[in-house]
Design a protein around this motif. Structure first.
Motif, PDB file in Angstrom:
ATOM      1  N   THR A 271       0.643  -1.386   0.263  1.00 44.21           N
ATOM      2  CA  THR A 271      -0.005  -0.131  -0.187  1.00 44.21           C
ATOM      3  C   THR A 271       0.740   1.505  -0.201  1.00 44.21           C
ATOM      4  OG1 THR A 271      -0.293  -0.009   2.699  1.00 44.21           O
ATOM      5  CG2 THR A 271      -2.205  -1.176   1.494  1.00 44.21           C
ATOM      6  N   GLY A 272       1.812   1.374   1.290  1.00 47.62           N
ATOM      7  CA  GLY A 272       2.508   2.146   0.752  1.00 47.62           C
ATOM      8  C   GLY A 272       3.738   2.593  -0.322  1.00 47.62           C
ATOM      9  N   GLY A 273       3.681   1.682  -0.885  1.00 51.39           N
ATOM     10  CA  GLY A 273       4.147   1.655  -2.336  1.00 51.39           C
ATOM     11  C   GLY A 273       3.356   1.991  -3.303  1.00 51.39           C
ATOM     12  N   SER A 274       2.846   2.076  -3.070  1.00 51.49           N
ATOM     13  CA  SER A 274       1.124   2.232  -4.845  1.00 51.49           C
ATOM     14  C   SER A 274       1.548   3.393  -4.565  1.00 51.49           C
ATOM     15  CB  SER A 274      -0.033   1.337  -3.994  1.00 51.49           C
ATOM     16  OG  SER A 274       0.537  -0.382  -4.163  1.00 51.49           O
TER      17      SER A 274
ATOM     18  N   ALA B 253      -9.200 -12.237  -1.935  1.00 46.59           N
ATOM     19  CA  ALA B 253      -8.981 -11.657  -2.270  1.00 46.59           C
ATOM     20  C   ALA B 253      -7.597 -11.115  -3.461  1.00 46.59           C
ATOM     21  CB  ALA B 253      -8.752 -10.153  -1.288  1.00 46.59           C
ATOM     22  N   PHE B 254      -7.326 -11.864  -3.624  1.00 45.17           N
ATOM     23  CA  PHE B 254      -5.934 -11.404  -4.180  1.00 45.17           C
ATOM     24  C   PHE B 254      -6.051 -12.113  -5.143  1.00 45.17           C
ATOM     25  CE2 PHE B 254      -0.813 -11.451  -5.422  1.00 45.17           C
ATOM     26  CZ  PHE B 254      -1.225 -12.266  -6.180  1.00 45.17           C
ATOM     27  N   PHE B 255      -6.326 -13.239  -5.552  1.00 41.22           N
ATOM     28  CA  PHE B 255      -7.065 -13.848  -6.761  1.00 41.22           C
ATOM     29  C   PHE B 255      -8.153 -13.014  -7.407  1.00 41.22           C
ATOM     30  CE2 PHE B 255      -4.017 -17.096  -7.428  1.00 41.22           C
ATOM     31  CZ  PHE B 255      -3.698 -17.688  -6.238  1.00 41.22           C
ATOM     32  N   LEU B 256      -9.292 -12.523  -6.660  1.00 42.61           N
ATOM     33  CA  LEU B 256     -10.334 -11.360  -7.225  1.00 42.61           C
ATOM     34  C   LEU B 256      -9.752 -10.407  -8.339  1.00 42.61           C
ATOM     35  CD1 LEU B 256     -12.494 -10.748  -8.148  1.00 42.61           C
ATOM     36  CD2 LEU B 256     -13.268  -9.558  -6.192  1.00 42.61           C
TER      37      LEU B 256
ATOM     38  N   LEU C 176      -6.406  -9.942  -9.268  1.00 41.92           N
ATOM     39  CA  LEU C 176      -5.372 -10.695 -10.345  1.00 41.92           C
ATOM     40  C   LEU C 176      -6.568 -10.929 -11.051  1.00 41.92           C
ATOM     41  CD1 LEU C 176      -2.354 -11.259 -10.073  1.00 41.92           C
ATOM     42  CD2 LEU C 176      -2.998 -13.440  -9.813  1.00 41.92           C
ATOM     43  N   ALA C 177      -8.172 -11.321 -11.263  1.00 51.31           N
ATOM     44  CA  ALA C 177      -8.993 -11.579 -11.608  1.00 51.31           C
ATOM     45  C   ALA C 177      -9.572 -10.270 -13.107  1.00 51.31           C
ATOM     46  CB  ALA C 177     -10.257 -12.636 -11.238  1.00 51.31           C
ATOM     47  N   MET C 178      -9.587  -9.108 -11.501  1.00 47.61           N
ATOM     48  CA  MET C 178     -10.114  -7.876 -12.344  1.00 47.61           C
ATOM     49  C   MET C 178      -9.066  -7.330 -13.145  1.00 47.61           C
ATOM     50  SD  MET C 178     -11.922  -6.670  -9.331  1.00 47.61           S
ATOM     51  CE  MET C 178     -12.288  -4.917  -9.373  1.00 47.61           C
ATOM     52  N   THR C 179      -7.757  -7.073 -12.860  1.00 45.48           N
ATOM     53  CA  THR C 179      -6.134  -7.129 -14.040  1.00 45.48           C
ATOM     54  C   THR C 179      -6.480  -7.631 -14.798  1.00 45.48           C
ATOM     55  OG1 THR C 179      -4.719  -8.035 -12.945  1.00 45.48           O
ATOM     56  CG2 THR C 179      -5.454  -6.401 -12.152  1.00 45.48           C
ATOM     57  N   PHE C 180      -6.761  -8.509 -15.239  1.00 40.86           N
ATOM     58  CA  PHE C 180      -6.821  -9.722 -16.508  1.00 40.86           C
ATOM     59  C   PHE C 180      -7.950  -9.222 -16.954  1.00 40.86           C
ATOM     60  CE2 PHE C 180      -3.534 -12.821 -17.038  1.00 40.86           C
ATOM     61  CZ  PHE C 180      -2.664 -12.676 -15.731  1.00 40.86           C
ATOM     62  N   HIS C 181      -8.972  -9.561 -16.904  1.00 40.09           N
ATOM     63  CA  HIS C 181     -10.842  -8.787 -17.331  1.00 40.09           C
ATOM     64  C   HIS C 181     -11.560  -7.992 -16.440  1.00 40.09           C
ATOM     65  CE1 HIS C 181     -13.834  -8.276 -19.517  1.00 40.09           C
ATOM     66  NE2 HIS C 181     -13.163  -8.893 -20.833  1.00 40.09           N
ATOM     67  N   LEU C 182     -11.965  -6.475 -16.247  1.00 42.45           N
ATOM     68  CA  LEU C 182     -12.829  -5.684 -15.343  1.00 42.45           C
ATOM     69  C   LEU C 182     -13.521  -6.703 -15.175  1.00 42.45           C
ATOM     70  CD1 LEU C 182     -12.420  -3.266 -14.273  1.00 42.45           C
ATOM     71  CD2 LEU C 182     -13.198  -2.366 -16.431  1.00 42.45           C
ATOM     72  N   GLU C 183     -14.557  -7.113 -16.396  1.00 46.25           N
ATOM     73  CA  GLU C 183     -15.913  -7.929 -16.175  1.00 46.25           C
ATOM     74  C   GLU C 183     -15.424  -8.491 -14.495  1.00 46.25           C
ATOM     75  OE1 GLU C 183     -18.300 -10.033 -19.114  1.00 46.25           O
ATOM     76  OE2 GLU C 183     -16.637 -11.204 -18.395  1.00 46.25           O
TER      77      GLU C 183
ATOM     78  N   ILE D  49      -5.537  -3.975  -0.562  1.00 45.16           N
ATOM     79  CA  ILE D  49      -4.538  -5.494  -1.171  1.00 45.16           C
ATOM     80  C   ILE D  49      -5.132  -4.961  -2.427  1.00 45.16           C
ATOM     81  CG2 ILE D  49      -3.780  -7.490  -1.604  1.00 45.16           C
ATOM     82  CD1 ILE D  49      -2.774  -7.301   1.528  1.00 45.16           C
ATOM     83  N   LEU D  50      -6.557  -5.229  -2.610  1.00 43.81           N
ATOM     84  CA  LEU D  50      -7.261  -5.596  -3.922  1.00 43.81           C
ATOM     85  C   LEU D  50      -7.509  -4.677  -4.740  1.00 43.81           C
ATOM     86  CD1 LEU D  50     -10.872  -6.704  -4.909  1.00 43.81           C
ATOM     87  CD2 LEU D  50     -10.580  -4.659  -5.444  1.00 43.81           C
ATOM     88  N   LEU D  51      -7.408  -3.372  -4.131  1.00 46.33           N
ATOM     89  CA  LEU D  51      -7.046  -1.836  -4.665  1.00 46.33           C
ATOM     90  C   LEU D  51      -5.835  -1.274  -4.617  1.00 46.33           C
ATOM     91  CD1 LEU D  51      -9.512   0.205  -2.765  1.00 46.33           C
ATOM     92  CD2 LEU D  51     -10.270  -0.556  -4.973  1.00 46.33           C
TER      93      LEU D  51
END
Lengths: 241, 470
Positions: free
Chosen positions: A194-197, B267-270, B272-279, B309-311
């Protein structure tokens, strides 16, 4: 001594709730009346869709539902002022529901918070003075804004009232979340990402020309490191203690 | 397994029916109706001239349209033989139920005995996917075939905001593979899609085992009977990796609910999925559901950390492409999700007229078993526990998106766009069906539906492989 402290605490909470509860309904009523008048003063619907008094069916339904909700708030507010016994029984009913339906109460609080956050988000991002392109959505947002803002205000107030009045108990966890080393690793990963971002975004927004480097590798390297550490975080957080 | 969830989180819903036979009539009737519909659509009704354009179509071909008539690629006698085999299997299940269950259990025990066997099966599936890879070319594929060589030659970064990492990863792999082995755009997409399919099969096998123990292979077969599996047979659009990540998200969500994983993992995989496809953003309400569970467990730091982390991850990916020279304007103005320079609300229209049948055809094409969703829910399959709650909060926005989002190239060609939002609906159907109360002939009907769906789906898939032949 402890019993005396507990008794004082209970008395204090009861007094606080007797103020918070009517205050919530009072503020909701006033805000509701203001927003209702604002809604009435919106430009009339297009003539081909006008059904009654220049309003379309959808607008009439919205007026009816909104009006009923505001009237309900006013009635409850007046009851809390005039009929204290009924007010106390309403508070007790809420208390019992929250205690019996812990998950539903958590869900309600979460939704209230999320709705209030959404309202704040839309007020910024649908404001043409901040984002000119949002003028594309002005036709819709203008129409729903009075009702939407009222629900956002009521949500925020409800969230604060429920927490401040102690209706929802923020109980401590039964078990510690993580051991010391894992807490430090998790926190390190979290703050790095978060800090890095934040740092990288600040650099980009303040000096975009210096930031952009189509052939560079430093930024991908930093981002990769952050993601790797994040991976370490979630791998270490795989199981509960 | 789902029965491992604590008792206080389980609440049975009352079944609408008192005895089992009404359910048998309901499910059996739907199954027989589907059989008849497949037969009529495939062999007795002329197909739509253009399945992507129903504006000038007639009613009958629309009703019996592309979701039901893919068996037409198979000669009628072959279909009859296949149906006879299906009938034989159903007979075996009915008259030798113990033996059938024993066979299934033994196969599962062998397969799940070692991870190596699962990996071997997944790899074998990837090879099969590749051998029957699709030669279906959509408008988007044509664009990629035009853009990518040109962009690679001129050092331009290929990225689309709606499918950031999916599009860029395919592009970078194409550049590498083209320089090393001379692969073209189509072949690169074929290979990536098939490899993703192998991973998809591996995770789905694990997930099925966790959901249904010794009946996991039956569940797995039901899940892969849908046309969305075409994604992994060399599909040449930007959805394959994202759908695989969505499955991984559901798998880790399940592990979170049974307290084997932290919230940060799904949350991490979601993200990642959003960065692969915004859908994949349609799954955010389901992550919100998991957050409520986390708050209910009084874990406030991880609940907030998951969203931060998601954002952060999503914003880092955007920043990465801005760093590589993409601009806000180019990212925003090419995004369908952001309205493509205009009002995104214009992409949302409630269907009317023949468009309704077009959408229903698309749903059936993606997953024929969806016809059992409503009956399974009525039969008490939707138990109010966290597993169902989570999948439901994913399925509802997915179903809504699939109902209102406009397809600019037609629903037949855009089946892959709608595969991702329909995926939780697929899971919901399977979970509800397998959890609903037992009724006479349930195993036979579910097995029959699975086999007929597989027949229709894989006829279509194999037909897409032979498109260039003759």
């Amino acid at each position: 001594m402890e019993e005396q402290h507990s008794f004082h605490q209970k008395t204090y909470m009861a007094s606080l709730r007797s103020i918070l509860f009517p205050a919530f309904w009072g503020f909701s009523s006033i805000e509701g009346l203001i927003c209702f008048i604002w809604f009435l003063n919106l430009p009339l619907s297009e003539s081909e869709r006008a059904v009654f008094l220049g309003y379309s069916i959808i607008r009439l339904i919205a007026l009816a539902v909104f009006g009923l909700a505001v009237v309900y708030c006013v009635i409850v507010f007046l009851k809390t002022l005039v009929q204290s016994e009924q007010s106390r029984s309403m508070q007790a009913a809420i208390q019992i529901w929250i205690r019996q339906k812990d998950f539903s109460a958590t869900a309600l609080l979460s939704c209230l918070f999320a709705w209030a956050l959404l309202g704040a988000f839309l007020e910024i991002f649908l404001n043409p003075s901040f984002f000119p392109r949002s003028i594309l959505y002005a036709f819709l947002y203008t129409r729903i804004r009075p009702v939407f803002l009222w629900t956002v205000l009521v949500s925020a107030q409800a969230f604060i009232t429920i927490l401040a009045g102690g209706w929802y108990q923020l109980k401590a966890r039964e078990q510690p979340e993580m051991t010391g080393k894992r807490i430090r690793t998790a926190a390190a990963g979290f703050f790095l990402l978060t800090g890095g971002s934040l740092v990288l975004w600040t650099i980009y927004l303040t000096s975009p020309d210096q930031f952009i480097n189509p052939d560079g590798f430093i930024l991908p390297a930093i981002a990769s490191l952050a993601v790797l550490l994040l991976g370490l975080v979630f791998i270490l957080q795989r199981s509960e203690v | 397994m789902i029965d491992a969830l604590p008792n206080e989180e389980l609440r049975k819903t009352r079944s609408t029916f008192r005895s089992g036979w009404p359910l048998t009539i309901l499910f059996g009737g739907i199954y027989l109706l589907m059989l008849a519909w497949y037969g009529i659509s495939s062999y007795l009704v002329e197909p739509l001239v253009d399945p992507n354009n129903v504006d000038r179509a007639r009613l009958l071909p629309s009703i019996f349209g592309f979701g039901f008539n893919e068996l037409r690629w198979m000669p009628a006698w072959t279909a009859a033989v296949c149906l006879a085999i299906i009938a034989g299997v159903i007979w075996f299940i009915h008259h030798r139920p113990g033996r059938a269950a024993e066979v299934l259990k033994r196969a599962g025990d062998v397969l799940y005995n070692r991870k190596l066997y699962l990996l071997a099966v997944s790899l074998a599936c990837a090879v099969i996917f590749f051998l029957f890879r699709s030669y279906l070319i959509s408008d988007d594929t044509l664009h990629f075939m035009n853009w990518m060589p040109h962009q690679a030659a001129h050092g331009i970064t290929h990225v689309r905001f709606d499918e950031m990492l999916e599009s860029n990863l395919h592009f970078e792999l194409y550049k590498l593979a083209n320089s090393l082995w001379g692969w073209d755009v189509q072949f690169t997409y074929n290979v990536v899609s098939c490899l993703a399919g192998g991973l998809f099969v591996y995770v789905l096998l694990l997930y099925s085992r966790r959901l249904w123990g010794d009946k996991s292979l039956a569940l797995f077969a039901f899940l892969v009977s849908g046309g969305f599996m075409q994604l992994f047979f060399g599909d040449k659009e930007n959805y394959t990796l994202a759908v695989t990540l969505v499955l991984i998200y559901f798998y880790f969500s399940y592990k979170y609910l049974v307290r084997e994983s932290a919230l940060i993992t799904p949350a991490f995989f979601l993200a990642l999925a959003m960065t692969f496809h915004l859908e994949a953003a349609f799954l955010l309400p389901s992550l919100f559901y998991l957050t409520v569970v986390e708050l209910n467990r009084r874990r406030y730091f991880t609940a907030a950390a998951a969203w931060v982390i998601l954002l952060s991850l999503f914003s880092l990916v955007i920043l990465y492409f801005l760093y590589r020279g993409a601009t806000w304007e180019s990212l925003r103005d090419t995004s369908w999700g952001l309205g493509r320079g205009g009002n995104v609300l214009f992409n949302i229209v409630f269907p009317s007229g023949l468009m309704i049948f077009s959408r229903l055809n698309m749903w059936i094409l993606i997953f024929p078993g969806i016809v059992f969703l409503l009956p399974a829910v009525l039969a008490g399959g939707l138990k109010l526990d966290h597993l169902a709650g989570h999948i439901l909060t994913a399925a509802v926005p997915g179903l809504f998106f699939s109902w209102v989002w406009i397809s600019t190239i037609g629903f037949y060609s855009d089946w892959n766009l709608f595969s991702m939002p329909m995926f939780p609906v697929v899971l919901l159907t399977a979970v509800s069906l397998f959890r609903c109360r037992d009724f006479p002939l349930k195993k036979e009907i579910v097995a029959g539906m699975t086999m007929v769906s597989i027949l229709a789906t894989y006829t279509w898939i194999i037909h897409n492989h032979y498109l260039l032949v003759g």
